[in-house]
Structures are given as C-alpha cells and as structure tokens.
Design a protein around this motif. Structure first.
Motif, PDB file in Angstrom:
ATOM      1  N   THR A   2       0.842  -1.187   0.000  1.00 45.89           N
ATOM      2  CA  THR A   2       0.000   0.000   0.000  1.00 45.89           C
ATOM      3  C   THR A   2       0.879   1.238   0.000  1.00 45.89           C
ATOM      4  O   THR A   2       1.776   1.374   0.826  1.00 45.89           O
ATOM      5  N   THR A 703      -6.314   6.889  -2.483  1.00 43.10           N
ATOM      6  CA  THR A 703      -6.959   5.684  -2.995  1.00 43.10           C
ATOM      7  C   THR A 703      -6.071   4.472  -2.731  1.00 43.10           C
ATOM      8  O   THR A 703      -4.914   4.449  -3.151  1.00 43.10           O
ATOM      9  N   ASP A 707      -7.674  -0.878  -4.575  1.00 42.88           N
ATOM     10  CA  ASP A 707      -8.856  -0.409  -5.307  1.00 42.88           C
ATOM     11  C   ASP A 707      -8.541   0.021  -6.735  1.00 42.88           C
ATOM     12  O   ASP A 707      -9.429   0.510  -7.441  1.00 42.88           O
ATOM     13  N   ASP A 710     -10.767  -1.166  -9.591  1.00 44.67           N
ATOM     14  CA  ASP A 710     -12.174  -0.758  -9.626  1.00 44.67           C
ATOM     15  C   ASP A 710     -12.256   0.762  -9.639  1.00 44.67           C
ATOM     16  O   ASP A 710     -12.231   1.395  -8.581  1.00 44.67           O
ATOM     17  N   ALA A 712     -14.538   2.743  -9.788  1.00 43.25           N
ATOM     18  CA  ALA A 712     -15.604   3.310  -8.973  1.00 43.25           C
ATOM     19  C   ALA A 712     -15.122   3.611  -7.553  1.00 43.25           C
ATOM     20  O   ALA A 712     -15.738   4.407  -6.841  1.00 43.25           O
ATOM     21  N   LYS A 713     -14.015   2.990  -7.152  1.00 43.97           N
ATOM     22  CA  LYS A 713     -13.489   3.201  -5.811  1.00 43.97           C
ATOM     23  C   LYS A 713     -12.406   4.271  -5.752  1.00 43.97           C
ATOM     24  O   LYS A 713     -11.909   4.578  -4.669  1.00 43.97           O
ATOM     25  N   PHE A 714     -12.022   4.840  -6.910  1.00 38.16           N
ATOM     26  CA  PHE A 714     -11.064   5.942  -6.876  1.00 38.16           C
ATOM     27  C   PHE A 714     -11.681   7.084  -6.075  1.00 38.16           C
ATOM     28  O   PHE A 714     -12.850   7.443  -6.292  1.00 38.16           O
ATOM     29  N   ILE A 715     -10.906   7.690  -5.201  1.00 41.85           N
ATOM     30  CA  ILE A 715     -11.429   8.815  -4.425  1.00 41.85           C
ATOM     31  C   ILE A 715     -11.754   9.996  -5.332  1.00 41.85           C
ATOM     32  O   ILE A 715     -12.709  10.739  -5.100  1.00 41.85           O
ATOM     33  N   HIS A 717     -11.655  11.430  -9.687  1.00 42.96           N
ATOM     34  CA  HIS A 717     -11.439  11.201 -11.120  1.00 42.96           C
ATOM     35  C   HIS A 717     -11.058  12.507 -11.823  1.00 42.96           C
ATOM     36  O   HIS A 717     -11.062  12.565 -13.054  1.00 42.96           O
ATOM     37  N   ASN A 723     -14.263   7.404 -15.569  1.00 46.93           N
ATOM     38  CA  ASN A 723     -13.538   6.415 -14.772  1.00 46.93           C
ATOM     39  C   ASN A 723     -12.032   6.657 -14.774  1.00 46.93           C
ATOM     40  O   ASN A 723     -11.258   5.777 -14.399  1.00 46.93           O
ATOM     41  N   ARG A 725      -8.161   7.820 -14.096  1.00 47.32           N
ATOM     42  CA  ARG A 725      -7.303   8.031 -12.937  1.00 47.32           C
ATOM     43  C   ARG A 725      -7.125   9.535 -12.726  1.00 47.32           C
ATOM     44  O   ARG A 725      -7.017  10.298 -13.687  1.00 47.32           O
TER      45      ARG A 725
END
Length: 743
Positions: A2, A703, A707, A710, A712-715, A717, A723, A725
């Motif tokens: 991480t 983030t 994740d 996915d 949808a889980k990016f803090i 955009h 979608n 990065r």
C-alpha cells in the motif's frame, strides 16, 4: 504494498520532525515570563511603509563669505491622489466535498497542463493507465504540480515581466502518487523494487517543468513543441556553488571533487531572482535516501558527527520510494546513489555523502534551456519550503526569506554581500554567482515582547564553534551543510511547521504560513507567543490536539532594512472552524472564510496588497476539500496584544501573544475549492494580473492500491472525469469580463 500517504509518518518528515533541541518555547528564551501588564504595555511597532531611495548633496560656507540666499521655492505641486483601496469583488465560494473545482460566478477555470502531458514534438498523448513508455517521461509533465512562476516573454524571447499574452511557466513537481503511475501501483517484492522501468518513470516525474504558454483570444494553452520547454528531474546534472562546493562533504563516486551532482527532488515552494531566473527548493528530500543494510550495520563506519547529522535530518534505513533497492544497478549508479552506506575505501568510491547533495535552493535559467542548474549552498541545507525575494532596491543588499518545512523547525533569511545593481537584470546564472554565493545566513528568534532577532549562522558566533558539545563545527561548509544544527546552537525559535513565505509589496511585511502541529510536537506547556494555541479540534469522534489548523505569522525587519538584525512580529491570521470557541477561532472567521492548514501563499504583483492563501489540509476535510482564499491584509501591528486560554482537557494555561486585526469577509474570502483529496499549492499570474495560474496537487492520492482495479473506488477522477485516474494539473483562471482576478 500500500502506497504511503501524507497521514503516514513514514512518508514525510514534516509530520514527524527531527528537532531534539531545547530551543524555545519563549519561556526558555526569557529568563522570567513577562507579566500580562508588562507585555501589554510594550505594544507592537510597525515597519516603514515603503523603501525609499534618496540621493542628495550638501555644502558649506568658508569663513568670510556671505551666505548665498536662494530664491524662494516654487509652490509644490499638489500630491497625487492616493490609489483607491483594493476591494474583494466576488461572492465567497461555499465549502464543498464534491470532486470538482468551484470558483465564483463570473470566473472560468480551465485545465492547462496535466500529469503526463507531452512537452516535445512527437511525444504521444498520455494514456493515463500506467503503460506509457518510461523513456518518454523526461518529455512529459511531472507529478504533484507545486510552486510556480510566470516569466513574461517578449518577441525577442527575453524576459518581459509585464507581458500579458506569452511567457514561460516554470513549476515544481514535488512528489508522486505511485498508485496511478503504473498499471497496478509499485511492484515491491520483499521490500525490493523489482521493475526498473517503474522507477525510471518516478525519476523523471519529480523535479521542474519549463513550458511556453500563450494566450489566444480569451484562452490559454501551452506550446508542445516550444524550444524553451524543458524538464529538470532527478537525473539532470547540476553544479554546486558557494561555501560547500568542492569540499569533502559533497564528494561522491559521481563527483570525486564535490563539484556536481545529479538531480533535484521534493521541490515544493519556489522563488525568483530580480535578474529573471527561477529558484526551486528541495524540501523533504531526506526520506528518499537509505542505508540499505540497516542503520546499525552502517553506524560502526560513521563518525559521531555523521550520526548526529543523519539523525537531525532524518536519513534512516528505509527509503521512501525504495529506489536504492533496484538490482542490478546501472553503470552510473542511478539506483545505488540513493544508498548512503559506506561501501568503499573512501567517499569517492560510494555515495556515503549522497544525502549531502540534496536539501538546497537550486537556480534554473528558464530562458537558456541548455544551462546547467546550480545548487546555491550559501543559503543553507534544510527542508527548503521556498525562497521568497524581499524588497529589491538599487544599492541595497538582496534578501530571501525561507521556511524549513517540518514541525519544530525554523525561519531563515539570506542577505547578499553585494548590493543590487539593476544592470544585472537578464544576467542569468552569472548574476546568481554574484549575489547568491556570498552573503550572510540567519535564523529567526521570536521574543515574547513582539520583537525578534536574526541570529547569524557563521563559524565562531552564536555557539557555532569547534568546541560545541552537541556538534563540533569544522568550517564554513560544515555550517551550511548542517544549518539545522547551527540553528539549534544559535537558539532559534521552533515554529509550527514553517512553509511558504511572502512579502507584501506595499510595505515590506513578511508573512510565513505555519501549517500545523500536534500535541507531541508542541505540548500545551510549550506554546509561545508566535505559536500560541493548543486546543482539540475534533474531526468526527477523533481528537486532533495541538494546533491542527495552523496560523500565519508576519514580521518586518527594523527600519525596512533587509540587513537588519532585529524585527517586530505579530500573528496575522489563525486557521479555525467558524464554529470553534473564541480562543481557537481567534481571527473570528465565518463560514465564508474559515480554513485550516495554510500552506501556499503569494502576493499579486498586478494588484499590490492582494494576498492569495492555499491550504494543505487533513484536519478540516470532514467538512471541505482544500481551498484558495483571497485576502487583503493590513499591516504589522494593526491588532494588539491578546491572552489566549489553551486547554488539553486536563490542564488549562494562558499564553500571551500579539494578533492582527480580524479580517472579516471584506479582508478574507474563499475563492476556490478543489476536488477530492487534493492540495491547493502553487500560484502565479500573467503580467497584467488577468490570468491566475493555480496548481491542483494529488487529487485522489489516498486511494488504496487494492482499489486500482475498480475505478468506482477511486477517491477522485479529476480532471478527466468518468472512470479516469486522477491527475495533478495546472488551472488557468480568468474573469469573464477580462478584469483583475479577485477584485
């Protein structure tokens, strides 16, 4: 693995601090604490409101001559009408947690320059999925856009500060968000980086961008194929100048005479020179270096002084991005140079001194793309947040004010030996040699009566001697390389994480953002006049004790003289929630201007007296994303003495201080709120003040790597949306009616 975040103490030393000295609180500086009545009776003086340049002559009469009586003078012309006072002329922007950039009605914010954007002909558009060819990244925008300057340029490609339609935008790229740079984040196996191409990307994404920008109609763009475009990064060769150059402290396998090094990194705030060059400042650089086999293994090969320096600057056994772990190494040690272990018979056989080659102010000539940057060692080695140029007056020394961005660190200034000669405008690096390699380095001590002293950091004065029991200084190079230790010895005042400095062009007052601190760095009994608050700012159910919202201190050198050894100070502004108690919300902020963790700060040149404030906040992000505020500060001493009552829930103590006049919404308004998980940092304006360039740094940086698969889980955009990065980027903000920004 991480990726670490700003909230992880292993990431940045600004959140930890490495200052063990017993320097101030003010109570330690003053033999006995001044009584409230005595303190209040002293008041706060003000600096002169202008720097005056005067020339004149005199004469006399010899004995026996009658005096010559001049004719009566002609009536003096009426004085010019004073300029109309500035007035903020926009409706405050509300706090927001949305993943957008919000500006006031009547303004437009456009994205100009994003992470990965190409800056050379033939370089493809950025895919933003981690698969772009690493070899192209030396011709792409770096990550974590930060401090920047707009250099107007005329048709002859020379510096023209007033140019409103064409210029060179020069900006720092402080760090990286590794999660979004590679297909699946950094590849780390057993604590080792195993994909060299990932590290190559990261080498290039740090440093500085120089790009040509142009206005066409009402819009701005950068010129991808400009001959001025340039990236300066961790592999760019640089030379040293000043007292540490060509000394044993800087000798490495790469430079056996200590005259040069490769690269710059963790470039946060910035600065300029009056001859038209850019200063980039190396902030929290220490964490990139490591002793790969471990500290204990290497300690036996080190002197006591080396170990003291390692500890004071935070060079440890683990490297922040693990660059030193890549194997096999290259022939020129691109990876091994981040390992500061003793590996060979002498310093020229390894990189035991590699850490000494970072932590400097670096000068870059944006108008000469082939020029070699220089690390100006006379300005000292520490966590340079910036280098703000003070008032420039012909025949007077030049001065740069600097913060050291870590909790409990200090505020410095450098004063040139040579006096400013306007003939040096456009003098490039040769002018830098003249003014920045010879001068006096000082550190600030803030005293409890509203005054302060500049303590010179020089061998033989202020305890900086070879007999110092904490650190025995050997020579001038040792002093600048270990400026933090010299400042400890001199008795400087520990501050609540000094960041950006800015000088008010109307009166010469100097402002310094003190972003925040916590209870472990400054316990309640260690508050002092310039760092006066201790409180609990609850974030949900979590305690945030100390000074989590930060404040801004200001001072003025006595007699408006940058070479003065004394100054007066007060606290201009305190960050706080508008709902906080009066001893926390000392500046009486409202919902239209409350903020936390001031960081970036800059005075407009087109509208002297207009101050821009930016935040880098983790304390108030339950309520709002980071922001940009416009301010019209008064002057030093416009408020008065005050007693603040602090409590940690068990102990209650009072602290005497001096505070500026509460700004109200006429003097402080929120102008912009950024996207999720970002920092607002870096600001510049076109020559006419009708375009404001602002950097959005690391949206969505927290983030989790888990994740990445996915979207949808990016803090965040931002700025592409959908979608995509998230990407750090530069905004250009214009007023729809073409007027000055903010007014």
């Amino acid at each position: 693995m991480t990726a670490p975040t700003r909230d992880d103490p292993s990431y940045d030393l600004d959140d930890v601090g490495t200052n063990p000295s017993k320097n101030p609180s003010f109570n330690d500086l003053i033999a006995s604490r001044l009584s409230r009545r005595h303190l209040f009776g002293l008041g706060v003086g003000t600096a002169g409101t202008a720097l005056l340049q005067a020339c004149g002559g005199g004469g006399g009469s010899g004995g026996g001559f009658l005096p010559i009586v001049p004719p009566p003078p002609a009536p003096a012309p009426p004085p010019p009408a004073p300029p109309a006072p500035l007035k903020l002329n926009f409706n405050p922007v509300a706090k927001s947690l949305a993943d957008v950039v919000t500006v006031p009605a009547g303004y437009t914010a456009s994205v100009l320059y994003r992470l990965g954007d190409p800056i050379a002909a033939g370089v493809a558009a950025y895919k933003n999925d981690g698969t772009d060819d690493p070899a192209t990244y030396d011709r792409r925008a770096g990550d974590h856009h930060d401090g920047m300057t707009f250099f107007g340029m005329n048709g002859s490609n020379k510096w023209d500060a007033a140019n409103a339609t064409r210029g060179l935008l020069v900006m720092n790229h402080e760090a990286i968000t590794p999660s979004f740079l590679h297909p699946n984040g950094q590849t780390v196996v057993g604590g080792v980086r195993t994909v060299a191409d990932e590290v190559k990307r990261e080498f290039y994404l740090h440093g500085v961008s120089v790009i040509e920008v142009n206005k066409s109609g009402n819009s701005w763009s950068y010129k991808q194929d400009s001959s001025f475009n340039r990236r300066v990064h961790t592999l760019t060769e640089m030379t040293f100048s000043g007292p540490a150059a060509k000394t044993d402290y800087l000798k490495t396998k790469f430079s056996t005479d200590g005259s040069k090094t490769r690269g710059t990194l963790n470039n946060c705030a910035n600065g300029t020179t009056p001859w038209g060059t850019y200063l980039t400042c190396e902030e929290n650089w220490a964490g990139y270096f490591r002793r790969t086999a471990g500290m204990a293994n290497d300690d036996k090969n080190r002197t006591a002084k080396e170990l003291k320096s390692f500890s004071r600057y935070g060079v440890a056994s683990t490297g922040r991005e693990l660059w030193a772990t890549v194997t096999p190494d290259t022939a020129d040690n691109q990876y091994g140079r981040w390992n500061t272990e003793v590996l060979g018979a002498s310093a020229i056989a390894d990189y035991r001194n590699g850490h000494n080659t970072y932590g400097w102010v670096v000068e870059i000539d944006p108008f000469n793309p082939s020029s070699t940057p220089k690390k100006r060692t006379a300005l000292g080695r520490f966590g340079h947040e910036g280098a703000c140029l003070g008032p420039v007056v012909v025949g007077k020394p030049l001065v740069w004010y600097m913060g050291d961005d870590s909790r409990n660190e200090y505020i410095y200034k450098f004063v040139s030996t040579k006096n400013w000669d306007a003939a040096d405008v456009g003098g490039g690096m040769a002018a830098g040699d003249k003014y920045m390699d010879d001068g006096r380095l000082y550190v600030a001590r803030f005293d409890a009566d509203g005054t302060g002293k500049w303590l010179e950091l020089k061998l033989g004065v202020n305890g900086i001697t070879s007999s110092n029991t904490n650190y025995a200084f050997a020579d001038a190079a040792d002093v600048v390389i270990n400026a933090r230790l010299a400042a400890d010895s001199a008795g400087a005042t520990k501050m609540d994480r000094p960041e950006w400095t800015a000088v008010n062009p109307k009166n010469g007052d100097v402002y310094v953002t003190l972003t925040n601190t916590n209870a472990s760095s400054r316990p309640i009994a260690s508050t002092d006049g310039a760092n006066p608050r201790f409180y609990n700012d609850k974030k949900g159910t979590s305690d945030q004790k100390g000074n989590p919202n930060g404040h801004i201190v200001r001072f003025a050198d006595d007699n408006a003289d940058p070479a003065a050894l004394s100054f007066k100070w007060d606290v201009y502004l305190f960050g706080a929630r508008s709902t906080a108690a009066a001893d926390v919300n000392v500046s009486q902020l409202s919902a239209d201007n409350d903020f936390s963790s001031p960081d970036g700060m800059w005075f407009s040149h087109a509208a002297p007296g207009l101050l821009w404030l930016q935040t880098d906040d983790g304390a108030y992000t339950d309520v709002t994303n980071c922001m940009l505020l416009a301010a019209l500060p008064g002057k030093l001493g416009d408020g008065g003495a005050k007693v603040i009552t602090n409590t940690d829930g068990t102990t209650t103590l009072t602290q005497n201080t001096f505070v500026g006049k509460a700004p109200g919404t006429d003097g402080l308004r929120r102008f912009l709120v950024g996207p999720k998980d970002c920092e607002l940092t870096g600001i510049a304006e076109s020559g006419d003040g009708r375009a404001l360039f602002v950097n959005i740094q690391h949206p969505g940086e927290n983030t989790p790597v888990a994740d990445l698969g996915d979207p949808a889980k990016f803090i965040s955009h931002w700025p592409q949306g959908g979608n995509a990065r998230p990407r750090s980027a530069t905004l250009v903000i214009t007023k729809d009616d073409g007027g000055l920004i903010g007014l």
